[in-house]
Design an enzyme around this catalytic site. Structure first.
Site, PDB file in Angstrom:
ATOM      1  N   ASP A  43       0.872  -1.176   0.000  1.00 19.15           N
ATOM      2  CA  ASP A  43       0.000   0.000   0.000  1.00 19.15           C
ATOM      3  C   ASP A  43       0.915   1.233   0.000  1.00 19.15           C
ATOM      4  OD1 ASP A  43      -2.122   1.734   0.056  1.00 19.15           O
ATOM      5  OD2 ASP A  43      -3.254   0.580   1.508  1.00 19.15           O
TER       6      ASP A  43
HETATM    7  C1  NOJ Z   1      -4.042   3.857   0.135  1.00 21.05           C
HETATM    8  C2  NOJ Z   1      -5.226   2.953   0.241  1.00 21.05           C
HETATM    9  O1  NOJ Z   1      -5.186   2.223   1.446  1.00 21.05           O
HETATM   10  C3  NOJ Z   1      -5.393   1.985  -0.911  1.00 21.05           C
HETATM   11  O2  NOJ Z   1      -6.668   1.414  -0.813  1.00 21.05           O
HETATM   12  C4  NOJ Z   1      -5.179   2.664  -2.224  1.00 21.05           C
HETATM   13  O3  NOJ Z   1      -5.384   1.751  -3.281  1.00 21.05           O
HETATM   14  C5  NOJ Z   1      -3.786   3.249  -2.267  1.00 21.05           C
HETATM   15  N1  NOJ Z   1      -3.622   4.200  -1.186  1.00 21.05           N
HETATM   16  C6  NOJ Z   1      -3.464   3.909  -3.606  1.00 21.05           C
HETATM   17  O4  NOJ Z   1      -4.175   5.057  -3.780  1.00 21.05           O
END
Ligand code: NOJ
Length: 733
Positions: free
Chosen positions: A290
Site C-alpha cells: 500500500d
Molecule cells: C491507500 C489505500 O489504502 C489503498 O486502498 C489505495 O489503493 C492506495 N492508497 C493507492 O491510492
C-alpha cells in the site's frame, strides 16, 4: 482469468535474461505524480498544513498556482519505473511512449488507479452494492468500469476491496462488501470476473488488485491503520476466504494492507505473503504494497531504517514498492551485500512483466484517439446500469403504516443540505467522475416531476436554520428529510468514535416531527449508523448510501414507488456505537445474550443489533413456510415456500444459514451459505431450492487445516439473518 500462454511465458523469460539488476529493480518501483514547486516542505506536509489550519487556503492556492506536476519522465526513460498512477489518455500515451520508445528495453508501464466503484460512471459504494446480493450485478458494474478506465490507459484497478469489516466505526466499511465472509467471497469472485473476464480485446479488461491483504477490517477499535490480532482459525475462517476465492477466480494482483497482523506488518509478513498467498494458494500474480507502507515499517518499529524495511519487504515477497522509492534506492546494495537473494528480485520482476504481458501491453501499448473519446459522453447503457444498481441497493429499514411509497403529486417538503449536493452522491474513493454527470436527490425529484419545495435547513455539519425549518414543516403534506454523512466522513482515515447522525440532524428530525406531519428520513452515508432514536420516532427510513452518479434518479424511483426496495444490509446496524464491533455470525458465549442479569449483553444496549445483517423491507411482505432439508449425498438440498402476502410486486433475497451445533472449536451461531432471489407478484408463491455442498460445512482449525466433523447442524432460511425458519439435520461426511 490470469494465465499466460507458454509463448508469453517464454517471452517474459527471454526479456528477463536481458535485464540488468537496476532494470529489474526499476520494475519493482511504482511512482505517482508528485507536485514540485518553490515550497520548502514536502507536498504531503503542505496538505497536512492545509488540513490542520496552519496554512490558509488562499496561501495554499497561491503556492499551487506556481507548482509543477512531475511524472518522473526521466526515471521512466532510464527504466527505473515499472508502474505509475495516471488518470487520462493523453498523459498515459505520453508516458507510455517514453517507456516503450525511449527506454533501453522498451518495457511498457503498468498504470494503476483507485477505481473502486466505477470510473467516469460511478456506481453505488461497495457496501451498498453488496446489499443487492446479486453476483451478476457485481460483475456488470466492474466490467463497465474496466472498459471506461482502459479507454484512458488505466490497466490496473486497485480494486476490489474485499476486507471483511465488522466495526462500523472504521470509515473504510464503505469500500468493501460488508461483514460476511461468504457474501464477500462471492462479491470478490464476481468482481474478478467483471474486471478480468472479457479478454476478447485489451480494451475490455484490466488487472484487478485484491486488497487489503489481510485483516485490515479487523483493526482494533475500528481506528484506521490500527493493529489487528487474532487466532489463526479466525484468520482462515473469516478474513482469508474472500482473498482465496478471488485468487482461485484468477485475480492478477494483490495489495498488502497497512496494519500489522499479530505483530507483523502485512507489508513484511512472510506468513501471509510467502507461505499462504504464494505458497499454499500458488498465487501466480504480483503483490504491491500500500502507499508508503514499506517506509512505515520503520514507524511500526519492525525495521531499523529504510534499508532494513526494503530488505524485509522484498524477502517477504513484496514485489512492488508503492511510492517510497526504497527499493530503487536500497535493493541493489541489499543484493550486493547478500541481504536479498537475486532470486527474490528475479521472481518479482518476472511476476511484474508477466502481468504486463497478460494485459497485452507489449502489443498494444497506446490508447487510440477514438478509444480515448469513447466514453466522453457517458453511454446510455452505463447510466442505465448505474441507475439500476442504485435502485436495487436502497434498503427500506422502516415503513410505519405504509407511509412509503409517496405519491409524488402530494406537497412534499424536501429538507436537508445533502439533498442538493451533486458532489456528495459519489461517496468515498471515487476519483474520475464529473459533477455534470451527477444527479442529486433534488435533481431526481425534478426529473420525476414531483410536487415539492426545497428547504436546505441543515447538513451533517453546521447550524440549523430555524426559519427554513418552520417553513418546511408548514408547507408540505409530507416531509422528506435527507440526512446522513458527507462523503468525507467515511472512507480512508475517516474512523469515528460516534456513529450517530452527525451535527444538528437529530434536532432537525425532532423539530420536523414536532410539526405533526409524516416524516420520511432518507439516509446518505458510507457506514452503518447507530439509529436507535430514529428507529423509534421517525415513521419511515430509507437507507440510500452513496449511490453514484444516478443517485437522485434511483432514489426517486424507489421513493415514488416505480420500483420496490430490494436491498438488504451487508452490515449490521448497531443500536449504539458502543456495541461495535457487532455482527450476526458471532461465536456463542457460555452465557448467550438474554434478559437475565448474568448473560452476555450490555445493560444499556442489550446484545442484538438494531437492524441485522441481511435485513431490508419491501413495499410488500413475504411469508416463509414449508422448510425442507434433505440429505442428497454430497449436498444438502434446502427448499422453502416464499409467498408475497401483500398487494404490490416485490423481490425477496432468500438467505440460507447453517450452524454447526457442536464442534472441536466454538463455531458461529449462524453462517451464510447461499442466497437466491425470488421475484413475486402479489399473492404469488414460489418454492425456492438451494444446495449446500457438505464439504462447505467444515472449518479451519488453528493449524490452518480444513476439517469436516460429523454431527448435528441447524439449517436456517429467511429474509434476514435474524428471522428464519430452522431445521436440524445430522450430517456425516
Ligand atoms: C491507500 C489505500 O489504502 C489503498 O486502498 C489505495 O489503493 C492506495 N492508497 C493507492 O491510492
Amino acid at each position: 482469468m490470469y494465465r499466460l500462454t507458454d509463448a508469453q511465458r517464454a517471452r517474459v523469460r527471454e526479456l528477463l535474461s536481458r535485464m540488468t539488476l537496476e532494470e529489474k529493480i526499476g520494475q519493482m518501483n511504482q511512482e505517482s505524480m508528485s507536485i514540485v514547486g518553490g515550497f520548502d516542505v514536502p507536498f504531503e506536509e503542505l496538505i497536512e498544513m492545509l488540513t490542520d489550519g496552519r496554512l490558509p487556503k488562499e496561501e495554499f492556492d497561491k503556492i499551487m498556482s506556481t507548482a509543477k506536476t512531475d511524472y518522473h519522465e526521466d526515471e521512466v526513460r532510464e527504466g527505473l519505473v515499472g508502474s505509475l498512477m495516471v488518470q487520462d489518455a493523453e498523459k498515459y500515451n505520453e508516458l507510455q511512449h517514453i517507456a516503450v520508445e525511449e527506454s533501453r528495453l522498451g518495457i511498457p508501464l503498468l498504470i494503476g488507479l483507485d477505481v473502486i466503484h466505477g470510473f467516469r460512471t460511478v456506481y453505488p459504494i461497495a457496501i451498498a452494492e453488496a446489499g443487492t446480493f446479486d453476483e451478476k450485478l457485481f460483475q456488470r458494474t466492474a466490467a463497465m468500469a474496466a472498459k471506461e478506465s482502459r479507454s484512458q490507459g488505466i490497466n490496473w484497478h486497485f480494486a476490489p476491496m474485499v476486507d471483511v469489516a465488522r466495526d462500523a466505526r472504521w470509515g473504510r466499511v464503505s469500500e468493501g462488501p460488508g461483514e460476511d465472509t461468504r457474501l464477500a467471497s462471492r462479491f470478490a469472485r464476481a468482481k474478478i470476473q467483471g474486471l478480468q473476464g472479457d479478454m476478447s480485446s485489451p480494451e475490455n479488461y484490466v488487472a484487478a488488485c485484491l486488497k487489503h491483504y489481510v485483516a485490515y477490517g479487523a483493526c482494533e477499535s475500528g481506528r484506521d491503520y490500527n493493529t489487528a490480532s487474532m487466532a489463526p482459525a479466525q484468520l482462515y475462517n473469516v478474513y482469508l476466504p474472500p482473498f482465496r476465492a478471488a485468487v482461485e477466480a484468477g485475480a492478477a494482483t494483490v495489495m498488502a494492507s497497512f496494519n500489522d497482523l499479530n505483530g507483523v506488518p502485512c507489508t513484511v509478513n512472510r506468513l501471509t505473503l510467502r507461505q499462504i498467498l504464494k505458497g499454499e494458494w500458488k498465487f501466480p500474480g504480483l503483490v504491491v504494497s500500500d502507499a508508503n507502507a514499506i517506509r512505515e515499517c520503520v514507524n511500526h518499529g519492525i525495521a531499523a531504517d529504510q534499508y532494513d524495511a526494503g530488505v524485509q519487504a522484498a524477502n517477504a515477497g513484496m514485489d512492488i514498492d508503492m511510492g517510497t522509492r526504497i527499493y530503487i534506492k536500497e535493493l541493489k546494495r541489499a543484493v550486493e551485500e547478500g541481504k536479498v537473494p537475486l532470486s527474490v528480485i528475479d521472481e518479482a520482476a518476472e511476476r511484474i512483466l508477466s502481468v504486463k504481458m497478460w494485459l497485452g501491453l507489449f502489443e498494444h501499448p497506446y490508447v487510440s484517439p477514438e478509444l480515448a473519446a469513447r466514453y466522453e459522453t457517458l453511454p446510455e447503457a452505463h447510466l442505465a446500469l448505474a441507475r439500476e444498481a442504485g435502485e436495487r441497493s436502497i434498503v427500506l429499514l422502516k415503513n410505519e403504516n405504509g407511509l412509503l411509497p409517496l405519491d409524488k403529486s402530494k406537497k412534499i417538503s424536501l429538507v436537508g443540505k445533502l439533498a442538493a449536493e451533486r458532489t456528495e452522491v459519489v461517496g468515498a474513493w471515487a476519483l474520475s467522475w464529473r459533477e455534470s454527470d451527477c444527479v442529486s436527490i433534488q435533481d431526481g425529484f425534478d426529473n420525476a416531476g414531483a410536487n415539492y419545495r426545497y428547504f436546505p435547513c441543515c447538513g451533517p455539519e453546521g447550524e440549523l436554520d430555524q426559519a427554513q425549518l418552520e417553513e418546511a414543516a408548514a408547507w408540505g403534506d409530507v416531509i422528506v428529510a435527507v440526512v446522513g454523512e458527507t462523503t468525507a466522513m467515511s472512507g480512508e482515515a475517516s474512523s469515528k468514535a460516534d456513529i450517530t447522525l452527525p451535527g444538528k440532524q437529530r434536532e432537525l428530525l425532532e423539530k420536523l416531527l414536532a410539526g405533526g406531519k409524516p416524516v420520511a428520513a432518507l439516509l446518505m452515508n458510507g457506514r452503518p449508523l447507530a439509529l436507535e432514536w430514529e428507529s423509534v420516532h421517525v415513521p419511515a427510513i430509507l437507507e440510500c448510501w452513496h449511490l453514484g452518479v444516478q443517485m437522485g434518479n434511483a432514489v426517486a424511483s424507489v421513493l415514488f414507488g416505480d420500483r420496490a426496495p430490494e436491498g438488504k444490509l451487508a452490515s449490521s446496524f448497531p443500536r449504539m456505537t458502543g456495541q461495535c464491533p457487532i455482527y450476526y455470525s458471532h461465536p456463542n458465549t457460555g452465557r448467550p445474550g438474554g434478559k437475565g442479569k448474568f448473560t452476555s449483553r450490555y445493560l444499556d444496549a442489550g446484545w442484538e443489533p438494531l437492524y441485522p445483517f441481511g435485513y431490508g423491507l419491501s413495499y410488500t411482505e413475504f411469508a416463509y413456510d414449508g422448510l425442507e432439508v434433505k440429505d442428497a449425498g454430497d449436498t444438502l438440498m434446502v427448499s422453502v415456500d416464499v409467498r408475497n402476502t401483500g398487494s404490490r410486486p416485490g423481490v425477496e433475497t432468500v438467505q440460507l444459514y447453517t450452524r454447526d451445533v457442536t464442534a472441536s472449536i466454538v463455531r458461529p451461531v449462524k453462517e451464510l451459505k447461499d442466497f437466491a432471489k425470488a421475484a413475486l407478484a402479489p399473492g404469488e408463491q414460489k418454492r425456492v431450492t438451494m444446495a449446500v455442498q457438505k464439504n462447505d460445512l467444515g472449518f479451519f482449525n488453528d493449524a490452518g487445516q480444513y476439517v469436516l466433523e460429523d454431527g448435528k447442524f441447524i439449517v436456517y432460511v429467511g429474509g434476514n439473518s435474524r428471522d428464519c425458519l430452522s431445521q436440524e439435520i445430522e450430517v456425516t461426511f
